[in-house]
Design an enzyme around this catalytic site. Sequence first.
Site, PDB file in Angstrom:
ATOM      1  NE  ARG A  45      -3.880  -2.399   2.428  1.00 18.07           N
ATOM      2  CZ  ARG A  45      -3.455  -3.521   3.071  1.00 18.07           C
ATOM      3  NH1 ARG A  45      -2.300  -3.809   3.545  1.00 18.07           N
ATOM      4  NH2 ARG A  45      -4.415  -4.292   3.207  1.00 18.07           N
ATOM      5  CG  ASP A  71      -6.840  -3.951   8.554  1.00 12.94           C
ATOM      6  OD1 ASP A  71      -6.063  -4.867   7.404  1.00 12.94           O
ATOM      7  OD2 ASP A  71      -7.105  -2.964   8.171  1.00 12.94           O
ATOM      8  NE  ARG A 128      -9.409  -8.607   4.591  1.00 10.56           N
ATOM      9  CZ  ARG A 128      -8.743  -7.342   3.745  1.00 10.56           C
ATOM     10  NH1 ARG A 128      -7.780  -6.912   4.353  1.00 10.56           N
ATOM     11  NH2 ARG A 128      -8.919  -7.275   2.555  1.00 10.56           N
ATOM     12  CG  HIS A 187      -5.564  -0.651   5.836  1.00 16.37           C
ATOM     13  ND1 HIS A 187      -5.838  -1.835   5.933  1.00 16.37           N
ATOM     14  CD2 HIS A 187      -5.836  -0.479   4.283  1.00 16.37           C
ATOM     15  CE1 HIS A 187      -6.409  -2.355   4.986  1.00 16.37           C
ATOM     16  NE2 HIS A 187      -6.417  -1.687   4.035  1.00 16.37           N
TER      17      HIS A 187
END
Length: 319
Positions: free
Chosen positions: A92, A152, A155, A179
């Site tokens: 990212r 996250d 998840r 993140h």
Amino acid sequence: MKKEKISSVAVIGTGYVGSSYAFALMNQGIVDELIMIDVNKEKAIGEVMDLNHGKVFTPDSTNILFGEYKDCADVDLVVICAGANQKPGETRLDLVDKNLNIFKTIVENVMASGFDGIFLVATNPVDILTYATWHYSGLPKGRVIGSGTILDTARFRYLIGDYFKIAPKNVHAYIIGEHGDSELPVYSSADVGGIPILKMIERQEQYKKEDLDEIFINVRDAAYKIIEGKGATYYGIAMGLARITKAILNNENGVLTVSAHLDGQYGEKNVYMGVPAIINRSGIREIVELELNEEEQQKFQHSADVLKAILAPHFEEVK
């Protein structure tokens, strides 16, 4: 006669994430009006048409429109999903330079419309770009929010629930920090049905701490696997964005793990990071400070340092 107040959202970027977010909003009946904006006007117009054709099947008739930056003047919330996408093998943070330039243009155009609402940022690297949005917009820090670690955390809750055979809605556990690769699980405050996870592991032989560590690795690396498999992640984050939108527009005072500006909380300043925060109609009302153990605090500090090292060359105020 006084005009009835409606809830209005503008989504900028109608790619996978933006269009999936619009689809989630429409199916849940969260907003009265949704304006879709994209540099590729034909793409945005096509999405608007396609979504409108499904109105007869939705619980509420969301007014979905094609728009331009000038139409952001009176909206409650601008959600930014535009930018360069993460490619296979790319982190990212590799997207920083490309997307900072894109965001400067987007935010300046939105603010030029007279916009005075709340920004919600989804584009990666989300913590960096949320900071950039706050910096470029000049809005109060509580009115600039990133999607942070909401996905996250979702998840994490899903995989823990699967491990203990408990519905994920009955799992209370957070992923905080960047993140990205330096994020961390907060085991010290995680519980399943009110029982601390670490105590469950102590009491029952079939559960092991090593299994939790593997669950976290699967959470952290999930995006890489999804991108390798289907090219992009969008359904999960779209539903996370819809959840944040609902908390804002319904003035919920709900606790969600978003990217928030830290001003001394967790011992960090002048950085946006994923932390639990109370979300209502004003944006971020308050940051929830979890009691981290020493190991968690060190990992959180490392995560902050990773983000500050990326921010520092671009923003002079970051130390």
